[in-house]
Motif scaffolding. Sequence first.
Motif, PDB file in Angstrom:
ATOM      1  N   GLY A  34       0.763  -1.235   0.000  1.00 28.45           N
ATOM      2  CA  GLY A  34       0.000   0.000   0.000  1.00 28.45           C
ATOM      3  C   GLY A  34       0.797   1.291   0.000  1.00 28.45           C
ATOM      4  N   ILE A  35       2.089   1.223  -0.262  1.00 26.29           N
ATOM      5  CA  ILE A  35       2.896   2.442  -0.309  1.00 26.29           C
ATOM      6  C   ILE A  35       2.978   2.900  -1.763  1.00 26.29           C
ATOM      7  CG2 ILE A  35       5.161   3.454   0.114  1.00 26.29           C
ATOM      8  CD1 ILE A  35       5.529   1.339   2.321  1.00 26.29           C
ATOM      9  N   PRO A  36       2.499   4.105  -2.069  1.00 24.75           N
ATOM     10  CA  PRO A  36       2.534   4.595  -3.446  1.00 24.75           C
ATOM     11  C   PRO A  36       3.948   5.023  -3.839  1.00 24.75           C
ATOM     12  CG  PRO A  36       1.618   6.255  -1.994  1.00 24.75           C
ATOM     13  CD  PRO A  36       1.868   5.034  -1.157  1.00 24.75           C
ATOM     14  N   GLY A  37       4.612   4.226  -4.634  1.00 24.60           N
ATOM     15  CA  GLY A  37       6.014   4.447  -4.977  1.00 24.60           C
ATOM     16  C   GLY A  37       6.307   5.777  -5.619  1.00 24.60           C
ATOM     17  N   THR A  38       5.513   6.191  -6.592  1.00 25.56           N
ATOM     18  CA  THR A  38       5.768   7.449  -7.290  1.00 25.56           C
ATOM     19  C   THR A  38       5.622   8.634  -6.348  1.00 25.56           C
ATOM     20  OG1 THR A  38       4.988   6.475  -9.344  1.00 25.56           O
ATOM     21  CG2 THR A  38       5.107   8.865  -9.264  1.00 25.56           C
ATOM     22  N   ALA A  39       4.588   8.629  -5.529  1.00 24.31           N
ATOM     23  CA  ALA A  39       4.372   9.730  -4.598  1.00 24.31           C
ATOM     24  C   ALA A  39       5.499   9.814  -3.572  1.00 24.31           C
ATOM     25  CB  ALA A  39       3.028   9.570  -3.895  1.00 24.31           C
ATOM     26  N   VAL A  40       5.950   8.671  -3.109  1.00 25.19           N
ATOM     27  CA  VAL A  40       7.040   8.644  -2.130  1.00 25.19           C
ATOM     28  C   VAL A  40       8.335   9.149  -2.759  1.00 25.19           C
ATOM     29  CG1 VAL A  40       8.480   7.114  -0.730  1.00 25.19           C
ATOM     30  CG2 VAL A  40       6.008   6.822  -0.744  1.00 25.19           C
ATOM     31  N   ARG A  41       8.617   8.717  -3.964  1.00 20.93           N
ATOM     32  CA  ARG A  41       9.834   9.143  -4.660  1.00 20.93           C
ATOM     33  C   ARG A  41       9.815  10.648  -4.908  1.00 20.93           C
ATOM     34  NH1 ARG A  41       9.829   5.469  -8.352  1.00 20.93           N
ATOM     35  NH2 ARG A  41       8.523   6.607  -9.798  1.00 20.93           N
ATOM     36  N   THR A  42       8.674  11.172  -5.330  1.00 19.23           N
ATOM     37  CA  THR A  42       8.541  12.606  -5.570  1.00 19.23           C
ATOM     38  C   THR A  42       8.711  13.390  -4.275  1.00 19.23           C
ATOM     39  OG1 THR A  42       7.069  12.179  -7.418  1.00 19.23           O
ATOM     40  CG2 THR A  42       7.008  14.397  -6.489  1.00 19.23           C
ATOM     41  N   SER A  43       8.109  12.917  -3.220  1.00 24.25           N
ATOM     42  CA  SER A  43       8.216  13.578  -1.923  1.00 24.25           C
ATOM     43  C   SER A  43       9.661  13.581  -1.427  1.00 24.25           C
ATOM     44  CB  SER A  43       7.309  12.878  -0.913  1.00 24.25           C
ATOM     45  OG  SER A  43       7.431  13.461   0.351  1.00 24.25           O
ATOM     46  N   ALA A  44      10.342  12.472  -1.587  1.00 23.51           N
ATOM     47  CA  ALA A  44      11.743  12.389  -1.157  1.00 23.51           C
ATOM     48  C   ALA A  44      12.613  13.340  -1.962  1.00 23.51           C
ATOM     49  CB  ALA A  44      12.252  10.956  -1.297  1.00 23.51           C
ATOM     50  N   LEU A  45      12.383  13.420  -3.267  1.00 19.52           N
ATOM     51  CA  LEU A  45      13.159  14.332  -4.107  1.00 19.52           C
ATOM     52  C   LEU A  45      12.896  15.782  -3.718  1.00 19.52           C
ATOM     53  CD1 LEU A  45      15.133  14.769  -6.406  1.00 19.52           C
ATOM     54  CD2 LEU A  45      13.213  14.646  -7.997  1.00 19.52           C
ATOM     55  N   ARG A  46      11.649  16.122  -3.427  1.00 18.23           N
ATOM     56  CA  ARG A  46      11.333  17.490  -3.000  1.00 18.23           C
ATOM     57  C   ARG A  46      12.070  17.845  -1.713  1.00 18.23           C
ATOM     58  NH1 ARG A  46       5.410  19.670  -4.174  1.00 18.23           N
ATOM     59  NH2 ARG A  46       5.423  19.274  -6.402  1.00 18.23           N
ATOM     60  N   GLN A  47      12.132  16.910  -0.786  1.00 18.23           N
ATOM     61  CA  GLN A  47      12.841  17.163   0.467  1.00 18.23           C
ATOM     62  C   GLN A  47      14.340  17.335   0.219  1.00 18.23           C
ATOM     63  OE1 GLN A  47      11.346  17.762   3.383  1.00 18.23           O
ATOM     64  NE2 GLN A  47      13.344  18.271   4.202  1.00 18.23           N
ATOM     65  N   LEU A  48      14.887  16.523  -0.653  1.00 23.05           N
ATOM     66  CA  LEU A  48      16.324  16.610  -0.955  1.00 23.05           C
ATOM     67  C   LEU A  48      16.699  17.932  -1.612  1.00 23.05           C
ATOM     68  CD1 LEU A  48      17.112  13.018  -2.243  1.00 23.05           C
ATOM     69  CD2 LEU A  48      18.036  14.111  -0.202  1.00 23.05           C
ATOM     70  N   VAL A  49      15.886  18.411  -2.554  1.00 22.80           N
ATOM     71  CA  VAL A  49      16.241  19.647  -3.250  1.00 22.80           C
ATOM     72  C   VAL A  49      16.149  20.867  -2.334  1.00 22.80           C
ATOM     73  CG1 VAL A  49      15.665  18.800  -5.557  1.00 22.80           C
ATOM     74  CG2 VAL A  49      13.945  20.060  -4.240  1.00 22.80           C
ATOM     75  N   LEU A  50      15.481  20.735  -1.213  1.00 26.03           N
ATOM     76  CA  LEU A  50      15.467  21.825  -0.240  1.00 26.03           C
ATOM     77  C   LEU A  50      16.728  21.820   0.616  1.00 26.03           C
ATOM     78  CD1 LEU A  50      11.737  21.698   0.907  1.00 26.03           C
ATOM     79  CD2 LEU A  50      12.821  23.349  -0.650  1.00 26.03           C
ATOM     80  N   GLN A  51      17.475  20.719   0.570  1.00 20.88           N
ATOM     81  CA  GLN A  51      18.665  20.576   1.397  1.00 20.88           C
ATOM     82  C   GLN A  51      19.976  20.662   0.623  1.00 20.88           C
ATOM     83  OE1 GLN A  51      18.287  16.993   3.741  1.00 20.88           O
ATOM     84  NE2 GLN A  51      16.145  17.398   4.120  1.00 20.88           N
ATOM     85  N   ALA A  52      19.917  20.480  -0.685  1.00 21.41           N
ATOM     86  CA  ALA A  52      21.134  20.469  -1.494  1.00 21.41           C
ATOM     87  C   ALA A  52      20.835  21.057  -2.870  1.00 21.41           C
ATOM     88  CB  ALA A  52      21.651  19.037  -1.631  1.00 21.41           C
ATOM     89  N   PRO A  53      21.860  21.543  -3.544  1.00 25.31           N
ATOM     90  CA  PRO A  53      21.662  22.125  -4.877  1.00 25.31           C
ATOM     91  C   PRO A  53      21.113  21.106  -5.885  1.00 25.31           C
ATOM     92  CG  PRO A  53      23.814  22.687  -4.004  1.00 25.31           C
ATOM     93  CD  PRO A  53      23.230  21.663  -3.083  1.00 25.31           C
ATOM     94  N   ALA A  54      20.211  21.577  -6.729  1.00 28.81           N
ATOM     95  CA  ALA A  54      19.560  20.714  -7.714  1.00 28.81           C
ATOM     96  C   ALA A  54      20.560  20.040  -8.640  1.00 28.81           C
ATOM     97  CB  ALA A  54      18.551  21.519  -8.526  1.00 28.81           C
ATOM     98  N   LEU A  55      21.572  20.765  -9.091  1.00 28.70           N
ATOM     99  CA  LEU A  55      22.554  20.194 -10.006  1.00 28.70           C
ATOM    100  C   LEU A  55      23.350  19.076  -9.342  1.00 28.70           C
ATOM    101  CD1 LEU A  55      23.856  20.211 -12.768  1.00 28.70           C
ATOM    102  CD2 LEU A  55      25.408  22.007 -11.958  1.00 28.70           C
ATOM    103  N   VAL A  56      23.697  19.265  -8.094  1.00 26.67           N
ATOM    104  CA  VAL A  56      24.430  18.235  -7.354  1.00 26.67           C
ATOM    105  C   VAL A  56      23.576  16.974  -7.233  1.00 26.67           C
ATOM    106  CG1 VAL A  56      25.437  17.634  -5.106  1.00 26.67           C
ATOM    107  CG2 VAL A  56      25.838  19.903  -6.099  1.00 26.67           C
ATOM    108  N   LEU A  57      22.320  17.148  -6.877  1.00 22.33           N
ATOM    109  CA  LEU A  57      21.415  15.999  -6.751  1.00 22.33           C
ATOM    110  C   LEU A  57      21.174  15.320  -8.090  1.00 22.33           C
ATOM    111  CD1 LEU A  57      18.846  17.404  -4.212  1.00 22.33           C
ATOM    112  CD2 LEU A  57      20.538  15.613  -3.835  1.00 22.33           C
ATOM    113  N   ALA A  58      21.029  16.110  -9.134  1.00 22.21           N
ATOM    114  CA  ALA A  58      20.810  15.527 -10.464  1.00 22.21           C
ATOM    115  C   ALA A  58      21.967  14.607 -10.826  1.00 22.21           C
ATOM    116  CB  ALA A  58      20.649  16.628 -11.503  1.00 22.21           C
TER     117      ALA A  58
END
Length: 89
Positions: A34-58
Amino acid sequence: MNTTSRHAARLFPGRRAGRPMHPHSLAGLIRDIGIPGTAVRTSALRQLVLQAPALVLARALGFHDKTTTRVVAQAGGAWNRYAPSDHTQ
């Protein structure tokens, strides 16, 4: 360091000894509980981009830089002015 060592511990061990679980198999198990994979992945990426530069994460995660830049804008992040260089001077 050999990341495919037969003696390495695996967080999600596969059916074959010393091999990790295939990502598609893991995704199916996650979806089945019951864990929605796409929603979780998107949420995790949103949290990461608030903590580190987008280019570095990419580069680190294998995303296109435009994808992470778009996510920064959607998440309200301020890394769009990040200037990658030696900031120790």
